[in-house]
Scaffold this motif. Structure first.
Motif, PDB file in Angstrom:
ATOM      1  N   ASP A 193       0.863  -1.175   0.000  1.00 15.72           N
ATOM      2  CA  ASP A 193       0.000   0.000   0.000  1.00 15.72           C
ATOM      3  C   ASP A 193       0.900   1.225   0.000  1.00 15.72           C
ATOM      4  O   ASP A 193       1.563   1.512   1.000  1.00 15.72           O
ATOM      5  CB  ASP A 193      -0.901  -0.010   1.235  1.00 15.72           C
ATOM      6  N   PRO A 194       0.959   1.966  -1.117  1.00 14.77           N
ATOM      7  CA  PRO A 194       1.840   3.142  -1.185  1.00 14.77           C
ATOM      8  C   PRO A 194       1.265   4.372  -0.504  1.00 14.77           C
ATOM      9  O   PRO A 194       1.951   5.395  -0.413  1.00 14.77           O
ATOM     10  CB  PRO A 194       1.989   3.377  -2.693  1.00 14.77           C
ATOM     11  N   PHE A 195       0.009   4.303  -0.051  1.00 10.04           N
ATOM     12  CA  PHE A 195      -0.626   5.413   0.667  1.00 10.04           C
ATOM     13  C   PHE A 195      -1.122   4.865   2.007  1.00 10.04           C
ATOM     14  O   PHE A 195      -2.323   4.723   2.240  1.00 10.04           O
ATOM     15  CB  PHE A 195      -1.782   5.991  -0.153  1.00 10.04           C
ATOM     16  N   GLY A 196      -0.190   4.579   2.898  1.00  9.49           N
ATOM     17  CA  GLY A 196      -0.479   3.790   4.089  1.00  9.49           C
ATOM     18  C   GLY A 196      -1.474   4.394   5.052  1.00  9.49           C
ATOM     19  O   GLY A 196      -2.166   3.672   5.752  1.00  9.49           O
ATOM     20  N   GLY A 197      -1.555   5.726   5.117  1.00 15.25           N
ATOM     21  CA  GLY A 197      -2.540   6.374   5.970  1.00 15.25           C
ATOM     22  C   GLY A 197      -2.478   5.903   7.404  1.00 15.25           C
ATOM     23  O   GLY A 197      -1.439   5.955   8.068  1.00 15.25           O
ATOM     24  N   SER A 198      -3.603   5.403   7.897  1.00 12.52           N
ATOM     25  CA  SER A 198      -3.696   4.961   9.284  1.00 12.52           C
ATOM     26  C   SER A 198      -3.366   3.484   9.456  1.00 12.52           C
ATOM     27  O   SER A 198      -3.601   2.916  10.529  1.00 12.52           O
ATOM     28  CB  SER A 198      -5.108   5.228   9.823  1.00 12.52           C
ATOM     29  N   GLY A 199      -2.837   2.835   8.409  1.00 11.97           N
ATOM     30  CA  GLY A 199      -2.350   1.465   8.536  1.00 11.97           C
ATOM     31  C   GLY A 199      -3.394   0.383   8.379  1.00 11.97           C
ATOM     32  O   GLY A 199      -3.149  -0.776   8.725  1.00 11.97           O
ATOM     33  N   THR A 200      -4.557   0.721   7.826  1.00 19.00           N
ATOM     34  CA  THR A 200      -5.630  -0.262   7.702  1.00 19.00           C
ATOM     35  C   THR A 200      -5.213  -1.469   6.870  1.00 19.00           C
ATOM     36  O   THR A 200      -5.498  -2.619   7.233  1.00 19.00           O
ATOM     37  CB  THR A 200      -6.876   0.388   7.077  1.00 19.00           C
ATOM     38  N   THR A 201      -4.536  -1.236   5.744  1.00 20.21           N
ATOM     39  CA  THR A 201      -4.108  -2.338   4.885  1.00 20.21           C
ATOM     40  C   THR A 201      -3.143  -3.262   5.612  1.00 20.21           C
ATOM     41  O   THR A 201      -3.248  -4.488   5.537  1.00 20.21           O
ATOM     42  CB  THR A 201      -3.441  -1.797   3.608  1.00 20.21           C
ATOM     43  N   PHE A 202      -2.209  -2.688   6.327  1.00 21.15           N
ATOM     44  CA  PHE A 202      -1.189  -3.484   7.018  1.00 21.15           C
ATOM     45  C   PHE A 202      -1.824  -4.290   8.153  1.00 21.15           C
ATOM     46  O   PHE A 202      -1.470  -5.447   8.376  1.00 21.15           O
ATOM     47  CB  PHE A 202      -0.084  -2.570   7.539  1.00 21.15           C
ATOM     48  N   TYR A 203      -2.761  -3.664   8.853  1.00 16.92           N
ATOM     49  CA  TYR A 203      -3.502  -4.337   9.915  1.00 16.92           C
ATOM     50  C   TYR A 203      -4.231  -5.556   9.357  1.00 16.92           C
ATOM     51  O   TYR A 203      -4.148  -6.661   9.898  1.00 16.92           O
ATOM     52  CB  TYR A 203      -4.485  -3.354  10.545  1.00 16.92           C
ATOM     53  N   ALA A 204      -4.963  -5.362   8.246  1.00 16.92           N
ATOM     54  CA  ALA A 204      -5.742  -6.456   7.660  1.00 16.92           C
ATOM     55  C   ALA A 204      -4.838  -7.552   7.125  1.00 16.92           C
ATOM     56  O   ALA A 204      -5.117  -8.749   7.295  1.00 16.92           O
ATOM     57  CB  ALA A 204      -6.633  -5.914   6.552  1.00 16.92           C
TER      58      ALA A 204
END
Length: 325
Positions: A258-269
């Motif tokens: 995810d190149p737009f990590g933001g609040s980390g939702t992708t990494f969490y999932a």
């Protein structure tokens, strides 16, 4: 294997990427999305998920501009789309979440790049004010492309949508409801199920609820507004969306970026579903780090459907009681 070898410390340093978090499953960098993407080898990633700023003039913090001229925004977008296409594996998936205005442009460009269109998934939003001579906006677009035929496409099941008041099924499935698989049917490209995201069909307990296959319209993605869940001031996505995407288009052990990590939702999932991940965020990364630390401490985020809680039926003392979970 973990994706740590894909970006070496030397490459990260040369590309102005600062590692701010690492777990057994992934690494989060602080830095520009193009610097991050250009650091990755060709055809090395199973899923690219991108939720870029929408160019609406919102405040994403220092170093982030969300107020470009349309042609400048599209030029920038094509640059990271080019890199995303380059790094995704043959058979891999690319998801982009944005306003329909930009999804149309993205789709046309990805068609030119030889990517295979799979779905335009409509994610319903709460009713918004119509502005000027326009209809009231009702959905965000999630476009789904693959590099050729998909290597992985898992059937994702959700409960059949029921009325939150009477408990009756909202859809009649063309009058063929009784002919559906008793274990549920596959997801449609409208997502309109209750709070559950996905589940192996063999694990579905049909004494409690019936499951249906995912559609192209997802109306159960709640906005992240409550301070209990919100990790930053700017917009962020509910984890149930990313869990659904990752479950559908990857298997455990594959790599998501995810190149737009933001609040980390992708990494969490990804971490929750035992996928490896890499990502970057140009702005503040504290929200993402908090979310990942919470997960490492065993704190899972429970999300309620935008349509309310699921009505369950249980048997007790020969009487059937209706309960809300």
């Amino acid at each position: 294997m973990p994706p740590f070898h894909l970006i070496s410390p030397t490459t990260a340093k040369n590309n102005n990427l600062n590692e701010v978090y690492q777990s057994d499953y992934g690494i989060l960098y602080q830095g520009d999305c193009l610097d991050f993407l250009s650091s990755l080898p060709n055809e090395s990633i199973d899923i690219v998920f991108a939720d870029p700023p929408f160019n609406l003039g919102k405040n994403y913090g220092k170093g982030v501009s969300d107020n470009l001229k349309d042609n400048e925004y599209l030029t920038w977008s094509k640059n990271w789309l080019n890199e995303s296409v380059r790094v995704v594996k043959p058979g891999g998936s690319l998801f982009v979440f944005n306003l329909p205005k930009w999804c149309i442009e993205y789709g046309a460009y990805l068609n030119q790049k030889g990517m295979l269109f799979r779905h335009w998934i409509a994610c319903r939003m709460p009713k918004a004010f119509p502005r000027g001579k326009r209809m009231s906006p009702a959905h965000y677009g999630l476009i789904y492309y693959t590099k050729g035929e998909p290597t992985v496409f898992n059937k994702v099941y959700t409960p059949i949508q029921v009325c939150r008041h009477c408990g009756g099924e909202i859809r009649d499935y063309g009058g063929h409801r009784k002919k559906l698989n008793p274990q549920g049917i596959n997801l449609m490209d409208v997502w309109d199920a209750p709070e559950e995201v996905w589940e192996d069909v063999s694990a579905v307990d049909n004494t409690e609820q019936t499951w249906t296959q995912l559609e192209e319209v997802w109306s159960d993605i709640p906005p992240v507004r409550h301070r209990k869940h919100k990790k930053r001031g700017a917009n962020e996505l509910a984890p149930i969306m990313l869990e659904r995407i990752i479950a559908m288009s990857s298997n455990p052990g594959q790599i998501i970026i995810d190149p737009f990590g933001g609040s980390g939702t992708t990494f969490y999932a990804a971490q929750k579903l035992q996928r490896y991940w890499l990502g970057t965020e140009i702005g503040d990364t504290s929200g993402a780090i908090q979310r990942l630390n919470d997960l490492a401490d065993g704190k899972f985020e429970e999300w309620e459907s935008a349509r309310g809680k699921i009505k369950k039926k249980i048997q007790k003392d020969s009487r059937q009681l209706d309960l809300f979970s």
